[in-house]
Motif scaffolding. Sequence first.
Motif, PDB file in Angstrom:
ATOM      1  N   THR A  57       0.842  -1.200   0.000  1.00  0.00           N
ATOM      2  CA  THR A  57       0.000   0.000   0.000  1.00  0.00           C
ATOM      3  C   THR A  57       0.878   1.251   0.000  1.00  0.00           C
ATOM      4  OG1 THR A  57      -1.729  -1.173   1.196  1.00  0.00           O
ATOM      5  CG2 THR A  57      -1.795   1.235   1.266  1.00  0.00           C
ATOM      6  N   THR A  85       0.640   6.556   3.972  1.00  0.00           N
ATOM      7  CA  THR A  85       0.583   5.254   4.652  1.00  0.00           C
ATOM      8  C   THR A  85       1.015   5.343   6.118  1.00  0.00           C
ATOM      9  OG1 THR A  85       2.786   4.671   3.853  1.00  0.00           O
ATOM     10  CG2 THR A  85       0.892   3.874   2.575  1.00  0.00           C
ATOM     11  N   ALA A 138      -7.001   0.823   0.356  1.00  0.00           N
ATOM     12  CA  ALA A 138      -5.544   0.751   0.264  1.00  0.00           C
ATOM     13  C   ALA A 138      -5.211   0.932  -1.213  1.00  0.00           C
ATOM     14  CB  ALA A 138      -5.044  -0.596   0.762  1.00  0.00           C
ATOM     15  N   ASP A 140      -2.533   1.648  -4.572  1.00  0.00           N
ATOM     16  CA  ASP A 140      -1.230   1.197  -5.060  1.00  0.00           C
ATOM     17  C   ASP A 140      -0.292   2.313  -5.512  1.00  0.00           C
ATOM     18  OD1 ASP A 140      -2.313   1.979  -7.507  1.00  0.00           O
ATOM     19  OD2 ASP A 140      -2.158   0.005  -8.439  1.00  0.00           O
TER      20      ASP A 140
END
Length: 179
Positions: A57, A85, A138, A140
């Motif tokens: 993530t 994150t 989440a 990418d």
Amino acid sequence: MSEQKRRPLPHDFHPPVPSFAVVSDDVALGGKLKDDQVYAGGNVSPELRWDGFPPETKSFAVTCFDPDAPTGSGFWHWVLFDIPTTVTELPTGAGSGDMKGLPEGAVHVRNDYGTRDFGGAAPPPGDGSHRYVFTVYAVDQEKLGPDADATPAVVGFHLRFHALARAQLIGEYEAPAAG
């Protein structure tokens, strides 16, 4: 609102992805939203915290959607993305008022009230119970792509292709019929 009239959730149309956990001290799964999470009662975004997301993530997005709104297309109450994150919790009120607790770099787009913040529950009186779907995605990539002028639909389009996993928490609210 009867079960037969309930509409699909927005991510029911997205490819399946793994799930992870999202919890809140302000929203109980399937429970009634608190008065301050109602449009007329304070418009305060709930506390949300999440874990168990994929290690790859690169950012998060948070949305709140009412699929039961009598619009034909539901109603977006909150759309926030590009959350780093390092942030796995939004405190109560982070998406409302002075945005205290909102992570630096996070982007709000206009909700269906036309404001860049959390807009609380406001189902029509007597329309039955509406679901408020809080979803944490989440993502990418560190930056999802859209900017603050995007619509919730454009953000949803990007999330369809960039969500690694999803967590959801659903609260409900009903405005009693008048008189």
